[in-house]
Design an enzyme around this catalytic site. Structure first.
Site, short mmCIF file in Angstrom:
data_model
loop_
_atom_site.label_atom_id
_atom_site.label_comp_id
_atom_site.label_asym_id
_atom_site.label_seq_id
_atom_site.Cartn_x
_atom_site.Cartn_y
_atom_site.Cartn_z
N GLY A 29 -40.36 23.11 -15.63
CA GLY A 29 -39.09 22.39 -15.66
C GLY A 29 -39.26 20.94 -15.31
CG ASN A 30 -36.62 18.03 -16.75
OD1 ASN A 30 -37.49 17.64 -17.50
ND2 ASN A 30 -35.42 18.38 -17.19
NE ARG A 42 -40.22 23.69 -6.90
CZ ARG A 42 -41.06 23.30 -5.96
NH1 ARG A 42 -41.13 22.05 -5.58
NH2 ARG A 42 -41.85 24.17 -5.37
CE LYS A 93 -38.38 27.61 -12.13
NZ LYS A 93 -38.25 26.22 -12.42
CE1 TYR A 115 -26.89 23.92 -28.50
CE2 TYR A 115 -28.33 22.07 -28.07
CZ TYR A 115 -27.44 23.02 -27.63
OH TYR A 115 -27.11 23.09 -26.30
N GLY A 143 -32.53 23.59 -25.03
CA GLY A 143 -33.58 23.84 -24.04
C GLY A 143 -34.24 25.18 -24.27
CG ASP A 165 -34.11 26.39 -19.84
OD1 ASP A 165 -33.77 25.81 -20.90
OD2 ASP A 165 -33.73 26.00 -18.72
CG ASP A 201 -39.16 27.59 -16.18
OD1 ASP A 201 -39.15 26.58 -16.91
OD2 ASP A 201 -38.17 27.95 -15.52
#
Length: 122
Positions: free
Chosen positions: A7-8, A10, A12, A96, A103, A105, A5
């Site tokens: 992310g902006n 972190r 992980k 959407y 996103g 996630d 993952d």
């Protein structure tokens, strides 16, 4: 399999084997410069046993994803599999107007929920 993952803030990951996830206690700050990713990965994954698959959900952008793909291909001879939000897939319909703006996630969480609960979901 290694599930990542990005992310902006972190970066992980978890190892998954036979549907059992072993969460790594390690993570690091997502680099602001893609060029610095390799050194972070060398420290975090340099001694890791190569996974058979690397599945990545990322909101960090194409440049960082490309650096990650290069590192994985060079060190482990594996191509990363990038998750992307879709309009329709795995029993989920993305409402959407531009499905790719949901996103990844959140998309992955929706798909997982659908697999666990086949009825109506909110």
């Amino acid at each position: 399999m290694l599930v990542v993952d990005v992310g902006n803030t972190r970066f992980k990951w978890a190892r998954v084997s036979d549907t059992v996830a072993t969460l790594s206690s390690r993570s690091f700050a997502t680099p602001t410069e893609p060029s610095s990713l390799a050194s972070s990965l060398d420290c975090a994954w340099g001694g890791e046993f190569p996974p058979s698959r690397v599945v990545v959900g990322s909101v960090a952008g194409a440049a960082l994803e490309q650096k990650l793909a290069e590192w994985v291909r060079t060190r482990w001879q594996v191509d990363i599999e990038l998750l992307r939000s879709r309009a329709i897939g795995w029993g989920v319909c993305n409402g959407y107007d531009r499905p790719d703006t949901l996103g990844v996630d959140r998309w992955a969480a929706l798909v997982a929920a659908r697999q666990l609960y086949p009825g109506a979901l909110v």
